[in-house]
Design an enzyme around this catalytic site. Sequence first.
Site, mmCIF file in Angstrom:
data_model
loop_
_atom_site.group_PDB
_atom_site.id
_atom_site.type_symbol
_atom_site.label_atom_id
_atom_site.label_comp_id
_atom_site.label_asym_id
_atom_site.label_seq_id
_atom_site.Cartn_x
_atom_site.Cartn_y
_atom_site.Cartn_z
ATOM 1 N N CYS A 190 0.841 -1.203 0.000
ATOM 2 C CA CYS A 190 0.000 0.000 0.000
ATOM 3 C C CYS A 190 0.875 1.252 0.000
ATOM 4 C CB CYS A 190 -0.978 -0.051 1.167
ATOM 5 S SG CYS A 190 -2.348 1.092 0.968
ATOM 6 N N GLU B 8 -0.992 -8.637 5.073
ATOM 7 C CA GLU B 8 -0.860 -8.757 6.539
ATOM 8 C C GLU B 8 -2.216 -8.655 7.228
ATOM 9 O OE1 GLU B 8 -0.475 -6.096 4.847
ATOM 10 O OE2 GLU B 8 -0.966 -4.318 6.022
ATOM 11 N N HIS C 194 -3.468 -5.626 1.131
ATOM 12 C CA HIS C 194 -2.784 -5.843 2.403
ATOM 13 C C HIS C 194 -2.745 -7.314 2.806
ATOM 14 C CE1 HIS C 194 -2.440 -1.629 3.837
ATOM 15 N NE2 HIS C 194 -3.487 -1.433 3.063
#
Lengths: 83, 236
Positions: B91, B210, B208
Amino acid sequence: MYHSKITVMLRPSILDPQGKAVEHAIHSLGVASVHNVRMGKRIEFDVDAATRQEAERITEEACKKLLANPVMEDYTFTLEERK
Amino acid sequence: MSLSKIKFGVVVFPGSNCDHDAYHAAKHVMNQEAEFIWHKETDLRGSDVIILPGGFSYGDYLRTGAIARFSPVMQEVVRFANNGGTVIGICNGFQVLLEAGLLPGVMLRNRSLRFVCKFVHLKVENASTRFTSECRNGDVLKIPVAHGDGNYFAGDDVVKSLEDNNQVVFRYCETDGSITDEANPNGSLHNIAGIVNAEGNVMGMMPHPERASELELGSADGKKIFESLIHSVVLV
């Protein structure tokens, strides 16, 4: 000392959605005669430089390395001598 | 035989806000070593993988990622990358990589002008990178995006060379993997969601992973990226 006034604009080939949104808003005011709204940035600073040429070089470097991203933006600037 | 752990270095800029998510995924979900690296530091502390996390580094002032690129730690990250070190930008981290010139192109404002925060689907276009080796070409991953400036843009010649060299790693797609304009959350050229550099050691992606590494979060597909990195580093 010199004073730089820099204008950074999205390149003409790049769609400017912000400008478009503002254009729609202007039209909503009842003003239909406004077209091609583009939005950019204005940056100003003072430069300690002995000559106009040196001030130009410094401003140019700041524009190239930081203030504008050449992939999407163009820049122009004016210089004004200040006492 | 137990494999030794690899070390993830998570760079923290003022305004980073996915640094803890990345740290959590690396350390607690993947059970690897992880360490935060403050933007003023110039030592990457022996990290095997550098993560540039999501967020709004330096308030997104001027352009996303534009100021972060000049922070002391980035000089080291550039050096690390130029020596073949593994760097992943997520990002805002992707935006920083673009501004730093480690990846080509720029991020424009989303075409909707809205901040987009939702799950999207990604088609794995290149599973032979060290970021995707645990995937197969054509796999569809469910991973969220959260950004206002994720509209990938580059000149025709740059996009052509990315395509020709197989550097497009992920594309926004439908659940069945088809690439459509409707599946494109931000207007990115060719539905590009992630790219890798020509050398294969630096990747940027807008979604994302994560935030999608545990089923409790709605998807664990993001784990594949961490698993790929761990296996690739261990093999090197």
